[in-house]
Design a protein around this motif. Structure first.
Motif, mmCIF file in Angstrom:
data_model
loop_
_atom_site.group_PDB
_atom_site.id
_atom_site.type_symbol
_atom_site.label_atom_id
_atom_site.label_comp_id
_atom_site.label_asym_id
_atom_site.label_seq_id
_atom_site.Cartn_x
_atom_site.Cartn_y
_atom_site.Cartn_z
ATOM 1 N N ALA A 173 -16.909 -1.084 3.638
ATOM 2 C CA ALA A 173 -15.241 -1.081 3.725
ATOM 3 C C ALA A 173 -14.835 -2.669 3.907
ATOM 4 C CB ALA A 173 -15.023 -0.704 4.963
ATOM 5 N N ASP A 174 -15.814 -3.472 4.013
ATOM 6 C CA ASP A 174 -15.603 -4.901 4.338
ATOM 7 C C ASP A 174 -15.230 -5.430 2.812
ATOM 8 O OD1 ASP A 174 -15.823 -4.832 7.040
ATOM 9 O OD2 ASP A 174 -17.888 -5.454 6.951
ATOM 10 N N LEU A 175 -15.684 -4.704 1.867
ATOM 11 C CA LEU A 175 -15.168 -5.417 0.489
ATOM 12 C C LEU A 175 -14.176 -4.953 0.006
ATOM 13 C CD1 LEU A 175 -18.768 -4.624 -1.185
ATOM 14 C CD2 LEU A 175 -17.855 -7.161 -0.601
ATOM 15 N N ILE A 176 -13.636 -3.850 0.607
ATOM 16 C CA ILE A 176 -12.353 -3.107 -0.209
ATOM 17 C C ILE A 176 -11.033 -4.036 0.527
ATOM 18 C CG2 ILE A 176 -10.956 -0.782 -0.261
ATOM 19 C CD1 ILE A 176 -13.640 0.536 0.424
ATOM 20 N N GLY A 177 -10.145 -4.418 -0.464
ATOM 21 C CA GLY A 177 -8.865 -4.847 -0.293
ATOM 22 C C GLY A 177 -7.924 -4.234 0.589
ATOM 23 N N PRO A 178 -6.903 -4.871 1.175
ATOM 24 C CA PRO A 178 -6.289 -4.322 2.158
ATOM 25 C C PRO A 178 -5.088 -3.354 1.435
ATOM 26 C CG PRO A 178 -5.749 -6.605 1.831
ATOM 27 C CD PRO A 178 -6.786 -6.482 1.404
ATOM 28 N N THR A 179 -4.916 -3.757 0.293
ATOM 29 C CA THR A 179 -3.837 -2.858 -0.615
ATOM 30 C C THR A 179 -4.677 -1.509 -1.024
ATOM 31 O OG1 THR A 179 -2.679 -4.428 -1.259
ATOM 32 C CG2 THR A 179 -2.268 -2.719 -2.586
ATOM 33 N N THR A 180 -5.902 -1.768 -1.470
ATOM 34 C CA THR A 180 -6.536 -0.696 -1.778
ATOM 35 C C THR A 180 -6.830 0.355 -0.602
ATOM 36 O OG1 THR A 180 -7.769 -2.043 -3.092
ATOM 37 C CG2 THR A 180 -8.686 -0.006 -2.876
ATOM 38 N N LEU A 181 -7.111 -0.141 0.715
ATOM 39 C CA LEU A 181 -7.394 0.599 1.508
ATOM 40 C C LEU A 181 -6.073 1.449 2.016
ATOM 41 C CD1 LEU A 181 -9.223 -1.748 4.166
ATOM 42 C CD2 LEU A 181 -10.077 0.359 3.139
ATOM 43 N N ARG A 182 -5.026 0.691 1.961
ATOM 44 C CA ARG A 182 -3.876 1.277 2.343
ATOM 45 C C ARG A 182 -3.363 2.443 1.122
ATOM 46 N NH1 ARG A 182 -0.902 -2.887 2.344
ATOM 47 N NH2 ARG A 182 0.173 -2.744 0.356
ATOM 48 N N LEU A 183 -3.518 2.258 0.040
ATOM 49 C CA LEU A 183 -3.328 3.105 -1.197
ATOM 50 C C LEU A 183 -4.145 4.385 -0.771
ATOM 51 C CD1 LEU A 183 -1.837 3.610 -3.789
ATOM 52 C CD2 LEU A 183 -3.956 2.592 -5.012
ATOM 53 N N ALA A 184 -5.367 4.052 -0.426
ATOM 54 C CA ALA A 184 -6.229 5.514 -0.193
ATOM 55 C C ALA A 184 -5.714 6.053 1.079
ATOM 56 C CB ALA A 184 -7.708 4.930 0.074
ATOM 57 N N GLY A 185 -5.170 5.471 1.999
ATOM 58 C CA GLY A 185 -4.721 6.124 3.085
ATOM 59 C C GLY A 185 -3.287 6.955 2.858
ATOM 60 N N GLU A 186 -2.932 6.466 1.769
ATOM 61 C CA GLU A 186 -1.449 6.994 1.705
ATOM 62 C C GLU A 186 -1.743 8.139 0.454
ATOM 63 O OE1 GLU A 186 0.892 3.965 -0.061
ATOM 64 O OE2 GLU A 186 1.236 2.934 2.010
ATOM 65 N N ALA A 187 -2.912 8.278 -0.182
ATOM 66 C CA ALA A 187 -3.013 9.025 -1.182
ATOM 67 C C ALA A 187 -2.609 10.599 -0.790
ATOM 68 C CB ALA A 187 -4.300 9.037 -1.822
ATOM 69 N N ASP A 188 -3.198 11.145 0.251
ATOM 70 C CA ASP A 188 -3.113 12.555 0.823
ATOM 71 C C ASP A 188 -1.744 12.665 1.257
ATOM 72 O OD1 ASP A 188 -5.540 13.040 -0.270
ATOM 73 O OD2 ASP A 188 -6.911 12.587 1.658
ATOM 74 N N LEU A 189 -1.240 11.707 1.722
ATOM 75 C CA LEU A 189 0.139 11.954 2.313
ATOM 76 C C LEU A 189 1.251 12.001 1.369
ATOM 77 C CD1 LEU A 189 -0.312 9.273 5.537
ATOM 78 C CD2 LEU A 189 -0.502 11.804 5.468
ATOM 79 N N ALA A 190 1.260 11.319 0.445
ATOM 80 C CA ALA A 190 2.284 11.506 -0.455
ATOM 81 C C ALA A 190 1.743 11.385 -1.975
ATOM 82 C CB ALA A 190 3.150 9.965 -0.346
ATOM 83 N N PRO A 191 1.115 12.406 -2.340
ATOM 84 C CA PRO A 191 0.831 12.480 -3.595
ATOM 85 C C PRO A 191 1.896 12.756 -4.736
ATOM 86 C CG PRO A 191 0.803 14.834 -2.725
ATOM 87 C CD PRO A 191 1.166 13.645 -1.647
ATOM 88 N N GLY A 192 1.612 11.840 -5.795
ATOM 89 C CA GLY A 192 2.577 11.849 -6.993
ATOM 90 C C GLY A 192 3.850 11.115 -6.391
ATOM 91 N N ARG A 193 3.879 10.166 -5.676
ATOM 92 C CA ARG A 193 5.141 9.399 -5.094
ATOM 93 C C ARG A 193 5.169 8.470 -6.209
ATOM 94 N NH1 ARG A 193 0.653 7.078 -3.638
ATOM 95 N NH2 ARG A 193 0.353 4.906 -3.325
ATOM 96 N N GLY A 194 6.519 7.977 -6.701
ATOM 97 C CA GLY A 194 6.834 7.214 -7.699
ATOM 98 C C GLY A 194 7.584 5.977 -7.170
ATOM 99 N N ARG A 195 7.491 4.849 -8.074
ATOM 100 C CA ARG A 195 8.439 3.538 -7.790
ATOM 101 C C ARG A 195 9.156 3.253 -8.860
ATOM 102 N NH1 ARG A 195 3.326 2.566 -5.966
ATOM 103 N NH2 ARG A 195 2.889 1.792 -3.822
#
Length: 212
Positions: A92-114
């Motif tokens: 986990a110490d190697l994984i960047g903050p945006t990557t960690l946040r993205l992984a945490g959001e994945a199950d909460l908001a599948p298919g979200r768009g921008r």
């Protein structure tokens, strides 16, 4: 996957860039095999970690993943979540903050768009990967060019001569660069000399097919 580096000729990035330019339908209409490329990249990173690679080397790999995660491109995000993060039990110490946040959001908001999402395209991701890490060689080129051959064949039988002709032109270009090994994947085994000629194949492609 070919790891043999040609002594001369186009770089891996140049070949992928030329493919995107000459056969854009591969990206817009078909599944570019970038998923396989990212999975293979993840295997490489995992192998290097087990082999005792320096933290500096590993951080270089994870910095690339972080860039994909922060790109705003839905395809890139999906590759990070599904094809990289799930490939191994990462430190986990190697994984960047945006990557960690993205992984945490994945199950909460599948298919979200921008609305402002950057569309890199899977081909661009593949090109950047092989350019950034030359040690990977021609990562998944066989699969990529075979997919191009499949697209060319379906265009030929489906009455889309422009797309079929573009596929033949790309194979001809590979042969002009001395890459018969890759050109074979871009044409064979679907085309024979007769069908390739009908599709607009150049002299080098026809000569290659006659020798098979």
């Amino acid at each position: 996957m070919s790891r043999r580096a040609a002594l001369s000729g186009p770089t891996a990035r140049e070949m992928l860039t030329t493919l995107r330019q000459r056969l854009p339908e591969l990206e817009s209409e078909r599944r570019w095999p970038s998923s396989i490329a990212i999975e293979t990249f993840a295997d490489h990173v995992s192998d290097r970690a087990r082999a005792g690679a320096t933290r500096e080397e590993l951080e270089t790999y994870f910095a690339f993943v972080e860039e994909l995660a922060a790109s705003g491109d839905p395809d890139a995000e999906n590759l990070v979540i599904v094809d990289f993060l799930e490939a191994a039990d990462w430190d986990a110490d190697l994984i960047g903050p945006t990557t960690l946040r993205l992984a945490g959001e994945a199950d909460l908001a599948p298919g979200r768009g921008r609305d402002s999402a950057t569309v890199m395209g899977p081909g661009a991701i593949h090109a950047e990967l092989v350019d950034r890490f030359p040690v990977l060689g021609e990562l998944c080129f066989n699969e990529t060019f075979t997919e191009a051959s499949q697209l060319g064949w379906e265009a030929y039988v489906g009455g889309r001569p422009d797309v079929a002709g573009n596929a033949m032109c790309f194979a001809e270009w590979l042969l002009e660069q001395g890459r018969a090994d890759l050109a074979e994947h871009a044409v064979s085994p679907l085309f024979d000399p007769s069908t390739a000629a009908d599709a607009g194949a150049g002299p080098r492609v026809l000569e290659m097919l006659r020798h098979h």
